[in-house]
Design an enzyme around this catalytic site. Structure first.
Site, PDB file in Angstrom:
ATOM      1  N   HIS A 195       0.814  -1.213   0.000  1.00  0.00           N
ATOM      2  CA  HIS A 195       0.000   0.000   0.000  1.00  0.00           C
ATOM      3  C   HIS A 195       0.854   1.272   0.000  1.00  0.00           C
ATOM      4  O   HIS A 195       0.346   2.374  -0.237  1.00  0.00           O
ATOM      5  CB  HIS A 195      -0.926  -0.001   1.220  1.00  0.00           C
ATOM      6  CG  HIS A 195      -2.222   0.709   0.998  1.00  0.00           C
ATOM      7  ND1 HIS A 195      -2.461   1.519  -0.094  1.00  0.00           N
ATOM      8  CD2 HIS A 195      -3.364   0.752   1.738  1.00  0.00           C
ATOM      9  CE1 HIS A 195      -3.678   2.013  -0.017  1.00  0.00           C
ATOM     10  NE2 HIS A 195      -4.249   1.564   1.088  1.00  0.00           N
ATOM     11  N   ASP A 232      -2.201   2.326  -4.556  1.00  0.00           N
ATOM     12  CA  ASP A 232      -3.421   2.782  -3.885  1.00  0.00           C
ATOM     13  C   ASP A 232      -4.515   1.732  -4.038  1.00  0.00           C
ATOM     14  O   ASP A 232      -4.467   0.880  -4.938  1.00  0.00           O
ATOM     15  CB  ASP A 232      -3.899   4.104  -4.480  1.00  0.00           C
ATOM     16  CG  ASP A 232      -2.919   5.245  -4.198  1.00  0.00           C
ATOM     17  OD1 ASP A 232      -2.227   5.168  -3.167  1.00  0.00           O
ATOM     18  OD2 ASP A 232      -2.851   6.187  -5.011  1.00  0.00           O
TER      19      ASP A 232
END
Length: 418
Positions: free
Chosen positions: A389, A393
């Site tokens: 992450h 995204d």
């Protein structure tokens, strides 16, 4: 003339290995290019060949020792004979020719491969001997370190099988041993040192958890279209390309579409920079005897289904035989792991550093789904995309997985690059 055998170059960034097994003992004759020992590295087990013919004079390292590249591990007397280097053993009488019926019982290569137990640690030389002689390794008592099988153990079992003999039966228990065991007996524990490869797997996976911000997104996929296409063309495909049409080729091509549309999923973080790739090298998780390995399909985005399936089949066969090389597993920009072959319904796979994403495939099972307002039964598979992450995204991860799902549910998209 004495020739020193040194640890060969093992691959980029690999500086040492561990002696897993000596295939030649002092006094044994050695042919040129014949393996003398099995060396375990962080990624693969490799055989160290002798550059000359002669007789093994001495070992300079023991099983379990860590040895650096370039270190001397053995000495071979070039041109010597086994009888000159060691006392000649009394020759055993030649076994009588095996009857035709016994020869017919020798397993075919495919049957021999089925004898290999993924949970049983064996060196490449031992595995080759098991496959060549068609013996069941689970019935052989190992004489190597920690009870591991050696090549000599397999050859002795094969010789006993040819002569119609059998392995020595265990001695009859003494009267004291035959007495009923007290309650709680039989609860034994065994402490076994982790192999170098297993240590590396543990370190890398734990490092991925500590360094990356791992997150997993899920989707389900209707496999009807792919299964129909596979059933329709599998015979023609096998006839033309001499390889079975599997599901991994479809998922590899679908992943290529997603990675081209969402470049971050095909990239990785290096310090404070992001490294993007204009190619797709897909690492395919394969179960090997000593652990999970991830050989790489180079330029998967430029290859057709047949070449991808051939690469995967080749990796699987060489992983079983323990003959994958360092080059086979170097690189990779994205990983596909198929836990469905073991029956997994759903999982959260861990990324393969320095990569930033991994696609997890799972078992196919019939489930009720709604299509056009009606409940119907469809062959469904859960898909999981784990990602870093820090770089990817949620929108990008979900989009990439959705592209893979849509390509599998409508394979025509792979042909028209949609």
């Amino acid at each position: 003339m004495a020739t020193e055998i040194k640890v060969p170059v093992l691959g980029e960034s690999v500086t040492e290995g561990t002696i897993a097994e000596w295939l030649k003992q002092p006094g044994d004759a050695v042919a040129a290019d014949e393996p003398i020992c099995s060396l375990e590295t962080d990624k693969v087990a490799v055989d160290v060949p002798s550059p000359v013919a002669g007789v093994m004079s001495e070992h300079r390292a023991s099983v379990g020792d860590n040895v650096e590249v370039g270190a001397v591990i053995a000495v071979i007397e070039e041109g010597a004979t086994a009888s000159a280097a060691a006392p000649a053993a009394t020759p055993a009488p030649a076994p009588a020719p095996a009857p035709a019926a016994a020869k017919a019982d020798t397993p075919a290569p495919a049957q021999s491969e089925a004898l290999l137990n993924p949970a049983q640690t064996m060196s490449p030389a031992v595995r080759r001997a098991v496959l060549e002689h068609g013996v069941d390794p689970s019935t052989i008592k190992g004489t190597g370190k920690d009870g591991r099988l050696t090549k000599e153990d397999v050859l002795a079992a094969a010789e006993a099988k040819k002569s119609g003999g059998a392995a020595p039966a265990p001695a009859a228990p003494s009267p004291a041993a035959a007495a009923p065991a007290p309650a709680g007996a039989g609860r034994n524990s065994e402490r076994v040192k982790m192999t170098r490869m297993r240590q590396t797997i543990a370190r890398r996976l734990k490092g991925a958890q500590e360094q990356a911000a791992l997150l997993t997104t899920f989707n389900d996929c209707d496999m009807s279209a792919v299964m129909e296409a596979r059933d329709k063309y599998k015979d023609l495909f096998a006839k033309k390309h001499d390889i079975r049409l599997g599901f991994m080729g479809f998922f590899a091509k679908a992943a290529c579409l997603a990675l081209k549309d969402v470049p971050a999923v095909n990239a990785y973080i290096d310090g404070d920079e992001i490294v993007y790739h204009d190619y797709v090298d897909i690492s395919v998780a394969v179960s090997a005897p000593n652990g999970l390995v991830v050989p790489v399909i180079r330029d998967a985005d430029k290859k057709g289904f047949a070449r991808i399936e051939q690469d995967i089949a080749d990796f699987g066969a060489r992983a079983k035989a323990g003959t994958l090389t360092m080059e086979d597993m170097t690189g990779g920009t994205f990983t596909i792991s198929n836990g469905g072959v073991f029956g997994s319904l759903m999982s959260t796979p861990i990324i393969n550093p320095p990569q930033s994403a991994v696609l997890g495939l799972h078992r196919i099972e019939d489930r009720p789904v709604v299509r056009n307002g009606e409940i119907v039964i469809r062959p469904m598979m859960y898909l999981a995309l784990s990602y870093d992450h820090r770089l990817i995204d949620g929108r990008e991860a979900v989009t990439a997985l959705k592209i893979i799902k849509e390509a599998i549910e409508d394979p025509t998209r792979m042909l028209i690059d949609l």
